[in-house]
Design an enzyme around this catalytic site. Sequence first.
Site, PDB file in Angstrom:
ATOM      1  CG  HIS A  66      -3.118   4.977   0.646  1.00 30.33           C
ATOM      2  ND1 HIS A  66      -2.969   3.902  -0.984  1.00 30.33           N
ATOM      3  CD2 HIS A  66      -4.422   4.548   0.766  1.00 30.33           C
ATOM      4  CE1 HIS A  66      -4.581   3.365  -0.470  1.00 30.33           C
ATOM      5  NE2 HIS A  66      -5.007   3.823   0.313  1.00 30.33           N
TER       6      HIS A  66
ATOM      7  CE  LYS B  47      -3.853   1.945   2.798  1.00 28.64           C
ATOM      8  NZ  LYS B  47      -4.598   1.714   3.890  1.00 28.64           N
TER       9      LYS B  47
END
Length: 234
Positions: free
Chosen positions: A119, A117
């Site tokens: 973010h 991921k």
Amino acid sequence: MTAPSSPAAPAGPQEERGLAREFVQFAVQCGVLCFGEFRTKAGRLSPYFFNAGGFDDGVKLARLAEFYARRLQADALDFDMLFGPAYKGITLAAALAVEFARRGRNLSFAYNRKEAKDHGEGGALVGAPLAGRVLIVDDVISAGTSVRDSIALIGSTRARPVGVVVALDRQEMTGESAGDRPSSAVQYITAELGLAVAAVATLDDLLQYLQLAEDPYLATHARPVAAYRERYGV
């Protein structure tokens, strides 16, 4: 994270067989163990299929976690936290952590994402930081790819993978593009990677259950499973 409790005395062979038989019966009743013709990742036609996704409600998942915990108690394996490989291992590790808490031991757990991921908290790992001796929790080991990836991920931290626990050991040769290895993924993980592997049940346990079954439907599947074991088993 709590300190590991004193390990219980390992269970005897008769107790382990009883646990395995009980689990196989449970998996059949849940429709997780199915019989027919199923294509494996190695391209083989298997007369049975184990689909852990069939443990699809709270009662089934809690019972499954209990089987895992009982098997680990029988093996007296020392570990500090749990790791569940995406995707099925995520649910299994979480359920097992809850079961251990019910038994009085509060274990941390973590899992990975298939894609990192970029973010929020970011990264490929979710849950508690990997630390100490880590036990990998999964449903089955076929080619061992998921376990090898998990070992590499855990090894990239300060933690140390010490073992793997699965519901079913298929006890078959690892399929490769150039043919079959003369050893199973479990044997490879144990001998080459030095990790302990605990399985709630094995293909031998399933075969014995079918051979002794009073249900004619189940009994008819004993012969094709035995033939598969003879052809691909280790």
